[in-house]
Motif scaffolding. Structure first.
Motif, PDB file in Angstrom:
ATOM      1  N   MET A   1       0.849  -1.199   0.000  1.00 37.55           N
ATOM      2  CA  MET A   1       0.000   0.000   0.000  1.00 37.55           C
ATOM      3  C   MET A   1       0.880   1.242   0.000  1.00 37.55           C
ATOM      4  N   SER A   2       0.408   2.290  -0.637  1.00 37.77           N
ATOM      5  CA  SER A   2       1.143   3.552  -0.503  1.00 37.77           C
ATOM      6  C   SER A   2       0.238   4.523   0.250  1.00 37.77           C
ATOM      7  N   TRP A   3       0.847   5.307   1.102  1.00 41.72           N
ATOM      8  CA  TRP A   3       0.068   6.129   2.039  1.00 41.72           C
ATOM      9  C   TRP A   3       0.203   7.611   1.719  1.00 41.72           C
ATOM     10  N   ILE A   4      -0.923   8.313   1.793  1.00 42.57           N
ATOM     11  CA  ILE A   4      -0.890   9.765   1.589  1.00 42.57           C
ATOM     12  C   ILE A   4      -0.940  10.442   2.955  1.00 42.57           C
ATOM     13  N   ASP A   5       0.002  11.344   3.177  1.00 44.10           N
ATOM     14  CA  ASP A   5       0.058  12.082   4.438  1.00 44.10           C
ATOM     15  C   ASP A   5      -0.956  13.221   4.379  1.00 44.10           C
ATOM     16  N   LEU A   6      -1.956  13.172   5.270  1.00 48.16           N
ATOM     17  CA  LEU A   6      -2.997  14.204   5.244  1.00 48.16           C
ATOM     18  C   LEU A   6      -2.746  15.311   6.253  1.00 48.16           C
ATOM     19  N   GLY A   7      -1.716  15.147   7.073  1.00 49.69           N
ATOM     20  CA  GLY A   7      -1.415  16.203   8.040  1.00 49.69           C
ATOM     21  C   GLY A   7      -1.466  15.682   9.457  1.00 49.69           C
ATOM     22  N   PRO A   8      -1.150  16.572  10.417  1.00 55.08           N
ATOM     23  CA  PRO A   8      -1.097  16.154  11.816  1.00 55.08           C
ATOM     24  C   PRO A   8      -2.478  15.817  12.372  1.00 55.08           C
ATOM     25  N   ILE A   9      -2.519  14.837  13.259  1.00 52.04           N
ATOM     26  CA  ILE A   9      -3.789  14.401  13.830  1.00 52.04           C
ATOM     27  C   ILE A   9      -4.456  15.536  14.607  1.00 52.04           C
ATOM     28  N   ASP A  10      -3.662  16.464  15.128  1.00 48.64           N
ATOM     29  CA  ASP A  10      -4.243  17.533  15.928  1.00 48.64           C
ATOM     30  C   ASP A  10      -5.102  18.501  15.120  1.00 48.64           C
TER      31      ASP A  10
ATOM     32  N   GLU B   1     -18.866   3.115   2.975  1.00 46.46           N
ATOM     33  CA  GLU B   1     -17.552   2.591   2.635  1.00 46.46           C
ATOM     34  C   GLU B   1     -16.547   3.031   3.708  1.00 46.46           C
ATOM     35  N   THR B   2     -15.617   2.136   4.088  1.00 49.84           N
ATOM     36  CA  THR B   2     -14.540   2.560   4.999  1.00 49.84           C
ATOM     37  C   THR B   2     -13.219   2.423   4.257  1.00 49.84           C
ATOM     38  N   TYR B   3     -12.218   3.170   4.681  1.00 53.87           N
ATOM     39  CA  TYR B   3     -10.929   3.210   3.986  1.00 53.87           C
ATOM     40  C   TYR B   3      -9.784   3.001   4.967  1.00 53.87           C
ATOM     41  N   PRO B   4      -8.720   2.314   4.508  1.00 52.64           N
ATOM     42  CA  PRO B   4      -7.586   2.097   5.413  1.00 52.64           C
ATOM     43  C   PRO B   4      -6.918   3.430   5.762  1.00 52.64           C
ATOM     44  N   VAL B   5      -6.682   3.608   7.044  1.00 51.54           N
ATOM     45  CA  VAL B   5      -6.010   4.823   7.491  1.00 51.54           C
ATOM     46  C   VAL B   5      -5.100   4.409   8.628  1.00 51.54           C
ATOM     47  N   ARG B   6      -3.963   5.088   8.781  1.00 49.21           N
ATOM     48  CA  ARG B   6      -3.147   4.773   9.943  1.00 49.21           C
ATOM     49  C   ARG B   6      -2.419   6.004  10.453  1.00 49.21           C
TER      50      ARG B   6
ATOM     51  N   VAL C   1      -1.641  11.647  10.028  1.00 43.10           N
ATOM     52  CA  VAL C   1      -2.697  10.769   9.546  1.00 43.10           C
ATOM     53  C   VAL C   1      -2.384  10.357   8.119  1.00 43.10           C
ATOM     54  N   LEU C   2      -2.332   9.047   7.886  1.00 46.95           N
ATOM     55  CA  LEU C   2      -2.015   8.550   6.552  1.00 46.95           C
ATOM     56  C   LEU C   2      -3.209   7.783   5.993  1.00 46.95           C
ATOM     57  N   LEU C   3      -3.536   8.083   4.742  1.00 48.50           N
ATOM     58  CA  LEU C   3      -4.678   7.436   4.097  1.00 48.50           C
ATOM     59  C   LEU C   3      -4.150   6.589   2.943  1.00 48.50           C
ATOM     60  N   ASP C   4      -4.741   5.415   2.779  1.00 48.71           N
ATOM     61  CA  ASP C   4      -4.312   4.526   1.700  1.00 48.71           C
ATOM     62  C   ASP C   4      -4.630   5.152   0.344  1.00 48.71           C
ATOM     63  N   ALA C   5      -3.589   5.332  -0.464  1.00 50.29           N
ATOM     64  CA  ALA C   5      -3.755   6.054  -1.732  1.00 50.29           C
ATOM     65  C   ALA C   5      -4.603   5.273  -2.724  1.00 50.29           C
ATOM     66  N   GLU C   6      -4.362   3.977  -2.798  1.00 44.82           N
ATOM     67  CA  GLU C   6      -5.051   3.187  -3.814  1.00 44.82           C
ATOM     68  C   GLU C   6      -6.563   3.210  -3.659  1.00 44.82           C
ATOM     69  N   SER C   7      -7.002   3.081  -2.401  1.00 44.85           N
ATOM     70  CA  SER C   7      -8.435   2.943  -2.182  1.00 44.85           C
ATOM     71  C   SER C   7      -9.191   4.210  -2.572  1.00 44.85           C
ATOM     72  N   VAL C   8      -8.490   5.342  -2.697  1.00 41.34           N
ATOM     73  CA  VAL C   8      -9.195   6.572  -3.065  1.00 41.34           C
ATOM     74  C   VAL C   8      -8.730   7.103  -4.420  1.00 41.34           C
ATOM     75  N   SER C   9      -8.043   6.273  -5.170  1.00 44.87           N
ATOM     76  CA  SER C   9      -7.510   6.769  -6.430  1.00 44.87           C
ATOM     77  C   SER C   9      -8.586   6.731  -7.513  1.00 44.87           C
ATOM     78  N   ARG C  10      -8.267   7.340  -8.655  1.00 42.39           N
ATOM     79  CA  ARG C  10      -9.221   7.382  -9.768  1.00 42.39           C
ATOM     80  C   ARG C  10      -9.621   5.976 -10.188  1.00 42.39           C
ATOM     81  N   ARG C  11      -8.629   5.064 -10.093  1.00 45.18           N
ATOM     82  CA  ARG C  11      -8.900   3.704 -10.526  1.00 45.18           C
ATOM     83  C   ARG C  11     -10.014   3.062  -9.692  1.00 45.18           C
ATOM     84  N   SER C  12      -9.932   3.282  -8.377  1.00 44.87           N
ATOM     85  CA  SER C  12     -10.998   2.663  -7.584  1.00 44.87           C
ATOM     86  C   SER C  12     -12.326   3.389  -7.800  1.00 44.87           C
ATOM     87  N   ALA C  13     -12.218   4.637  -8.292  1.00 41.14           N
ATOM     88  CA  ALA C  13     -13.457   5.368  -8.560  1.00 41.14           C
ATOM     89  C   ALA C  13     -14.163   4.783  -9.766  1.00 41.14           C
ATOM     90  N   ALA C  14     -13.360   4.286 -10.715  1.00 43.83           N
ATOM     91  CA  ALA C  14     -13.939   3.812 -11.968  1.00 43.83           C
ATOM     92  C   ALA C  14     -14.669   2.490 -11.766  1.00 43.83           C
TER      93      ALA C  14
END
Ligand code: SRM
Ligand SMILES: Cc1cc2nc3c(=O)[nH]c(=O)nc-3n(C[C@H](O)[C@H](O)[C@H](O)COP(=O)(O)OP(=O)(O)OC[C@H]3O[C@@H](n4cnc5c(N)ncnc54)[C@H](O)[C@@H]3O)c2cc1C
Ligand code: SF4
Ligand code: FES
Lengths: 809, 110
Positions: free
Chosen positions: B1-10, B86-91, B97-110
């Motif tokens: 999985m590749s993770w997108i950094d969304l910023g600090p949890i605070d 729908e739920t998405y992997p996050v850690r 806060v990191l969100l799984d890139a694949e699960s929200v990518s254009r490909r999964s949208a299609a």
């Protein structure tokens, strides 16, 4: 013989040398550097040394004889300044030593917040014996004051120890509750309560701005302007791996020195162990994993196979009387379930987190006897399906009893006030019951408890049940929600009599069965706390329904409506112009409401701060059209214009709205003032409606025109405008202090009786008290939330991230 | 999985939520405890209520429009209501806060 050089004589490298010299004493010729002028001691026992419970000599792990017997060359008090890997030498302050194998065991150093004044004498960390000595010395002066920054493990151990030494101690903690990494709020609340019992002051959400002093520490200034005098400041906000030396030597680094499972760095002859290590992205700050590392490294150095694995950790606090335990991971996982057990009487809280029939986390406070058993279940990932129901009661208690719904009342001290109207405490009621008053009527007759407004009836019934046992059948009352068996009225009374001032305090002391409530109880409890303790309790936006959190009404399409206040229904051309401009700018639909003001509908969430700012700039504030609070005060034109007007109804309406706006109430509150009995402002169907007559003001209360239509009942008549305002304010405060959340005044009056309400409001002394408490609350809550959100929370109205803007992969 | 950094949890209040716009629609990041974050669709299956504006309790969220309750672990509606988000992997890593890139990518949208 091969030459082994070890940098740092800490707890990890100490354990390494033990394993190494035990297994093969002849394998290496060891040189041990330590920056501290001493060998290995049990650092974790510095807390009892600080408190005076132990001496330094008692915590020494390796003394001179130990090193001598193992031929370890000790270079203590000497810092290593560089490592030359090309030449394989370590350069100490007093000269070089060649190595065949090198071990970094440099540990961590305390993190110091770089605020102004952090380098003043008197600011210390809590890491080594020198720090401990500095604190001990400061505590020697009678009346000396310590401020400890950081309410984690280290900070609290320091605080407790300094308190034992007689210091006046304040702990400052940034987060909302103590030890937030290890504990949830309920456990954090109990811990804080225990620390406060020993005389330690705890301030949460406290952010340090500056440390002040002339040549030495004198005080600490917080962001909110509070100044705390201090003779010593202990910084315990975290640790950082001490790895500059390794970095300069060119080893592969992450946040610390990267090692593989055999504790080898990127250089095959260089190893690292302890807090200076990063393994698979993990850092370490407790001794258990460091000991595992030491064992693996000893075997590696003796050319034996072994591999380090990251295991579950548990935490305990070394403060006598504060029994807490926390283990496992609360941060991630799917399909989880909580089991909560609370015993308010004994101050016990236990919470287990279960996932796929396995225990994955546990927090306990007050009773940690079974913690090892729970920790074992977590560590071994044992299947707990069969014992799920009784799991929380521990290994010795399978098939245990359910939590007792009466425990909150049983736990009350005898002096807790049950009946607020007549000032009757628990002790008197139990005495009366024991003296033969075995039903509600008899208790009322002998003690007067619950004989006035009656809202404490539920508690008196529970006291009967607790005292008489099975002999008394409590009538089933409607509990607040699924989290508790108590009614709204019970909870309100208990919040007052037990002086509960936070939500975790309510959950714990009243035995909530969930970790943090639900969408039904949270808004109610939040209101009760802010109404009863305006100066102590901090309003929790996360316990509010969306409209009150975002200060706008959410619409069915997710947009919002924005409605500025128009005091008494009066406006002017410049306000109207600003409203018109805002409507244009943000594409809002404009509607005149039934409450004599103007609604701007269809505003996007992101635009809220913008439109508020524009309206603020034109002098307008939030109309609270979304709140359980003061809504509108409708007026008619009154004696200013109307040929029938007897008094200045518009002016009185404006005065009332200016006094009352911003206050939170159990449900919404609407007022109206009509200038004569023709009643053009429809005052006779409002929560409070004033009808002006020649002789003065007729004040009616308990009207409604929503789902129920009701005419007001006369509260009283007064001669002057001033009295009319006083009566109104006192009535609103009485309603705030007593009504059940979501009861409009007419519903509440039906429960407590208009006579009781009138008695309170008309009595001059009671009225004065009500008004005084209302005004105190207004010093906190009469603030325009729009201006506040524009200034402080603007960013929160925008999405955290917009991933649709990112370039295609 | 590749993770997108969304910023600090605070940036997310405890028991609060923030919105993230993605190719698969708006996702709510729900912070249920000091160090616990879930990611799930923002849109309520009932009538589209914005779930990130709901009250968060335990590991559940209550829709602000008509009080449906969803378990953030599974996305299932609770009680008598039928539906799922729908739920998405996050850690979390280092307070970010990191969100799984694949699960929200254009490909999964299609
Ligand atoms: C805007 C307005 C209608 C209008 O266009 O005129 C309005 C709009 C809403 N009313 Fe109202 N009420 C409005 C005046 C009234 C009045 C008339 C009055 O105040 O003179 C009443 C009857 C009087 C009364 O309250 O007794 C009224 C009785 C209700 C009720 C029933 C309350 C009750 O206890 O029976 C609700 C439901 C509730 O509060 O639970 C309600 C709830 C609502 C809500 C908040 C529904 C909701 O939860 O979303 C509507 C919000 C729409 C929005 O987003 O703005 N509204 N509502 C009026 C705003 C007045 C203002 O300037 O603040
Ligand atoms: C007050 C206190 C209470 C604690 N309580 C607990 C507890 O209850 N449970 C628990 O599990 N853990 C506890 N800990 C944490 C525990 O003490 C540490 O995890 C452990 O000591 C780390 O061991 P280490 O060998 O990695 O580092 P250290 O023990 O810090 O040793 C590193 C040594 O290296 C030396 N050094 C660094 N750089 C150089 C250099 N360039 N040249 C020469 N020498 C150098 C340092 O002077 C230091 O002596 C506590 C810590 C403290 C301070
Ligand atoms: S009467 Fe009030 S609550 Fe009902 S639709 Fe109209 S505005 Fe909404
Ligand atoms: S839209 Fe969510 S409950 Fe109706």
């Amino acid at each position: 013989m091969q030459k082994l050089v070890v940098i740092g004589a800490g707890m990890a490298s100490g354990r390494l040398l033990e394993h190494l010299t035990e297994t093969d004493p002849g394998a290496y010729e060891v040189t041990l550097f330590n920056a501290e002028p001493r060998g290995n001691y049990n650092r974790i026992m510095l807390s009892p040394v600080l408190s005076g419970e132990k001496s330094y000599e008692e915590i020494v792990t390796h003394d001179d004889d130990w090193y001598a017997a193992r031929n370890v060359t000790c270079r203590f008090g000497e810092k290593v300044t560089a490592v030359d890997r090309a030449r394989k030498v370590v350069i100490g302050e007093n000269g070089e030593v060649p190595y065949d194998k090198l071990v970094f065991g440099t540990g961590s150093s305390a993190f110091i917040i770089p605020c102004p004044g952090h380098d003043l004498p008197g600011v210390v960390a809590f890491r080594d014996l020198e720090d401990t000595a500095a604190m001990t010395e400061a505590s020697g002066t009678p009346g000396a004051r310590a401020v400890v920054i950081g309410g984690g493990l280290l900070g609290l151990e320091a605080a407790a120890a300094l308190r034992l030494r007689g210091m006046d101690v304040t702990v400052l903690h940034l987060s909302g509750h103590l030890m937030e990494r290890q504990l949830d709020e309920a456990a954090g609340y109990l811990l804080q309560k225990d620390l406060e019992k020993r005389g330690i002051t705890v301030m949460t959400r406290a952010s340090t701005k500056e440390i002040r002093g002339n040549g030495k520490v004198e005080s600490v200034l917080l962001e909110d302007g509070t100044v705390l005098p201090a003779d010593i400041v202990v910084m315990a906000v975290g640790i950082r791996p001490q790895v500059q030396l390794a970095k300069d030597a060119g080893l592969d680094m992450g946040r610390a020195i990267k090692v593989d499972a055999r504790m080898r760095t990127s250089d095959p002859d260089v190893f690292a162990v302890g807090e200076c290590v990063e393994f698979e992205g993990n850092l370490f700050g407790l001794v258990a994993p460091l000991y595992d590392q030491a064992k693996v490294l000893a075997r590696t150095l003796l050319a034996e196979e072994d591999a380090f694995k990251v295991k579950q950790l548990s935490t305990k606090l070394k403060v006598t009387g504060c029994d807490l335990f926390s283990a496992g991971d609360f941060a991630e996982g799917d399909g989880r379930e909580d089991i909560v057990f609370r015993d308010p009487a004994r101050g016990i809280y236990k919470r287990l987190v279960i996932e796929n029939d396995r225990l994955i986390g546990a927090v306990m406070y007050g009773d940690t006897a079974d913690s090892n058993w729970f920790f074992g279940l977590i560590r071994d990932g044992e299947d707990i399906a069969d014992m799920r129901e009784s799991l929380i009661f521990g290994p010795g208690f399978q098939g245990g009893a359910a939590a007792d719904p009466l425990s909150a009342v049983a736990a009350l001290p005898p002096e807790a006030e049950i009946c607020g109207c007549n000032g009757v405490c628990k002790g008197r009621i139990t005495q009366a019951i024991e003296g033969g008053a075995t039903d509600l009527g008899a208790v009322r007759a002998t003690t007067k408890a619950s004989a006035s407004c009656g809202t404490c009836t539920g508690l008196v019934e529970q006291l009967l049940a607790v005292t008489l046992g099975d002999g008394y059948a409590t009538p089933a009352a409607q509990p607040m929600c699924g989290c508790t068996d108590l009614t709204h009225e019970d909870v309100r009374r208990l919040i007052k009599s037990q002086e509960l001032k936070s939500q975790p305090a309510v959950w714990q002391e009243l035995g909530w069965t969930t970790p943090n409530g639900c969408h039904v109880c949270r808004p109610a409890v939040n209101f009760y706390l802010l109404a009863d303790w305006p100066l102590d309790y901090q309003d929790d936006p996360q316990s509010r329904f969306v409209n009150e959190r975002n200060h706008a009404n959410i619409q069915k399409d997710g947009t919002y409506s924005v409605m500025p206040r128009m005091f008494g229904g009066m406006t002017d051309a410049s306000e109207l112009r600003a409203i018109a401009d805002a409507a244009d700018k943000y594409g809002a639909v404009v509607k005149v409401t039934g409450g004599q003001r103007i609604d701007l509908l269809g505003v996007k969430k992101e635009d809220l701060p913008g439109i508020w700012e524009d309206l603020n700039n034109a002098g307008m504030v939030s109309g609270h059209a979304y709140s359980k609070g003061l809504r509108t005060v409708k007026t008619c034109v009154g004696s200013d214009w109307c040929r029938f007007g007897t008094q200045d109804s518009t002016g009185l309406g404006i005065k009332l709205e200016k006094r009352l706006w911003g206050s939170w109430t159990p449900h919404k509150v609407k007022l109206a003032v009509s200038g004569c009995p023709r009643n053009c402002a429809e005052a006779t169907c409002k929560d409070i409606g004033i009808v002006c007559v020649d002789s003065g003001y007729q004040i009616g209360v308990g009207g409604a025109a929503g789902m129920d239509v009701k005419e007001v009942e006369r509260l009283t008549e007064v001669a002057t405008e001033e009295e009319a305002i006083d009566m109104t304010v006192a009535f609103v405060q009485l309603y705030r202090e007593n009504a059940k959340y979501l009861d409009r005044p007419y519903k509440w009056i039906a429960k407590v009786g208009l006579d009781w309400v009138r008695e309170q409001v008309v009595d001059p002394a009671t009225r004065a008290g009500l008004i005084e408490r209302f005004d105190i609350s207004q010093t906190v809550y009469q603030k325009d939330p729009w201006a506040e959100h524009v200034a402080e929370r603007r960013a929160r109205y925008a999405p955290l991230a917009d991933l649709t803007l990112e370039a295609a992969e | 999985m590749s993770w997108i950094d969304l910023g600090p949890i605070d940036e997310i209040p405890v028991r609060g939520a923030r919105l993230v716009k993605t190719h698969v629609g708006c996702i709510g990041l729900f912070r249920t405890a000091e160090a616990e974050v879930f990611a799930a669709a923002n849109k309520c299956p009932h009538k589209g209520g914005p779930l990130s504006e709901g009250i968060i309790h335990g590991q559940k969220v209550t829709c602000p429009l008509h009080n449906w309750v969803f378990d953030l672990n599974t996305g299932e509606a609770q009680g008598a209501d039928q539906g799922r988000i729908e739920t998405y992997p996050v850690r979390l890593e280092d307070g970010r806060v990191l969100l799984d890139a694949e699960s929200v990518s254009r490909r999964s949208a299609a």
